[in-house]
Motif scaffolding. Structure first.
Motif, PDB file in Angstrom:
ATOM      1  N   THR A 124       0.738  -1.238  -0.036  1.00  0.00           N
ATOM      2  CA  THR A 124      -0.190   0.082   0.036  1.00  0.00           C
ATOM      3  C   THR A 124       0.956   1.373  -0.131  1.00  0.00           C
ATOM      4  N   ALA A 125       0.530   2.121  -0.952  1.00  0.00           N
ATOM      5  CA  ALA A 125       1.278   3.510  -0.730  1.00  0.00           C
ATOM      6  C   ALA A 125       1.199   4.368   0.690  1.00  0.00           C
ATOM      7  N   VAL A 126       2.354   5.001   0.815  1.00  0.00           N
ATOM      8  CA  VAL A 126       2.350   5.885   1.913  1.00  0.00           C
ATOM      9  C   VAL A 126       2.353   7.082   1.247  1.00  0.00           C
ATOM     10  N   SER A 127       1.492   8.061   1.964  1.00  0.00           N
ATOM     11  CA  SER A 127       1.231   9.385   1.180  1.00  0.00           C
ATOM     12  C   SER A 127       1.421  10.466   2.226  1.00  0.00           C
ATOM     13  N   LEU A 128       1.831  11.656   1.567  1.00  0.00           N
ATOM     14  CA  LEU A 128       1.760  13.077   2.375  1.00  0.00           C
ATOM     15  C   LEU A 128       1.331  13.946   1.498  1.00  0.00           C
ATOM     16  N   ASN A 129       0.173  14.645   2.118  1.00  0.00           N
ATOM     17  CA  ASN A 129      -0.721  15.505   1.644  1.00  0.00           C
ATOM     18  C   ASN A 129      -1.419  14.844   0.077  1.00  0.00           C
ATOM     19  N   GLY A 130      -1.702  13.558   0.095  1.00  0.00           N
ATOM     20  CA  GLY A 130      -2.265  13.055  -1.042  1.00  0.00           C
ATOM     21  C   GLY A 130      -1.364  12.512  -2.125  1.00  0.00           C
ATOM     22  N   TYR A 131       0.054  12.800  -1.781  1.00  0.00           N
ATOM     23  CA  TYR A 131       1.036  12.362  -2.765  1.00  0.00           C
ATOM     24  C   TYR A 131       1.794  11.304  -2.327  1.00  0.00           C
ATOM     25  N   SER A 132       1.872  10.311  -2.835  1.00  0.00           N
ATOM     26  CA  SER A 132       2.714   8.853  -2.744  1.00  0.00           C
ATOM     27  C   SER A 132       4.208   9.296  -2.401  1.00  0.00           C
ATOM     28  N   ILE A 133       4.750   8.997  -1.350  1.00  0.00           N
ATOM     29  CA  ILE A 133       6.036   8.961  -0.978  1.00  0.00           C
ATOM     30  C   ILE A 133       6.779   7.985  -0.612  1.00  0.00           C
ATOM     31  N   GLY A 134       6.017   6.443  -0.687  1.00  0.00           N
ATOM     32  CA  GLY A 134       6.820   5.330  -0.302  1.00  0.00           C
ATOM     33  C   GLY A 134       5.609   4.396  -0.309  1.00  0.00           C
ATOM     34  N   THR A 135       6.140   3.137   0.277  1.00  0.00           N
ATOM     35  CA  THR A 135       5.267   1.870   0.451  1.00  0.00           C
ATOM     36  C   THR A 135       5.378   1.194   1.720  1.00  0.00           C
ATOM     37  N   ILE A 136       4.375   0.397   1.888  1.00  0.00           N
ATOM     38  CA  ILE A 136       4.384  -0.362   3.175  1.00  0.00           C
ATOM     39  C   ILE A 136       5.052  -1.517   2.691  1.00  0.00           C
ATOM     40  N   ASP A 137       6.061  -2.134   3.658  1.00  0.00           N
ATOM     41  CA  ASP A 137       6.933  -3.224   3.165  1.00  0.00           C
ATOM     42  C   ASP A 137       6.531  -4.460   3.999  1.00  0.00           C
ATOM     43  N   ASP A 138       6.164  -4.393   5.237  1.00  0.00           N
ATOM     44  CA  ASP A 138       5.910  -5.751   5.888  1.00  0.00           C
ATOM     45  C   ASP A 138       4.919  -5.089   7.186  1.00  0.00           C
ATOM     46  N   ILE A 139       3.909  -6.050   7.796  1.00  0.00           N
ATOM     47  CA  ILE A 139       3.315  -5.991   8.903  1.00  0.00           C
ATOM     48  C   ILE A 139       3.597  -7.064   9.734  1.00  0.00           C
TER      49      ILE A 139
END
Length: 135
Positions: A56-71
């Protein structure tokens, strides 16, 4: 004749090396990870992630700045450790929050960074962010 054969071997080796490099770069691109760019791995701890998934994308102010690697489970308490990678050069203050939020009415979950105080120190690789859940 011997020099010609040596040149063909070099060409074949070069093609193999370039092919492997292209394969690694392509795989990295598909996983949204950069082999050459700067990335920062951060962590967040939650009681419940509500269906959040790796990739899943990690966002900042609606802009994707990364991804979730592991849970993964943090310990026997059942808390969940979410690891994610940010691929931005934007400074993230240490008092920033990793906020879990609903992405749609259908129940999708996302992770967004809520920036903290700009004059605070910035997060470093492997830091753990403060968490919150947006209802």
């Amino acid at each position: 004749m011997n020099a010609l054969r040596f040149t063909k071997e070099i060409k074949a080796g070069l093609i193999v090396v370039l092919g492997i490099a292209a394969l690694l770069q392509g795989f990295s691109y598909l996983k949204s990870n950069s082999l050459l760019g700067k990335s920062t791995t951060l962590y967040a701890v939650y009681d419940h992630v509500g269906g959040l998934q790796p990739g899943t994308a990690v966002s900042l102010n609606g802009y994707s700045i990364g991804t979730i690697d592991d849970i993964t489970f943090l310990d026997e308490s059942g808390k969940l450790l979410v690891s994610f990678t940010l691929t931005t050069n934007l400074p993230i203050p240490v008092d920033s929050k990793a906020e879990l939020y609903d992405t749609s009415v259908l129940g999708g979950k996302g992770l967004q960074i809520v920036l903290g105080t700009p004059d605070m120190a910035n997060v470093q690789d492997k830091d753990t962010l403060i968490t919150s859940v947006k209802i």
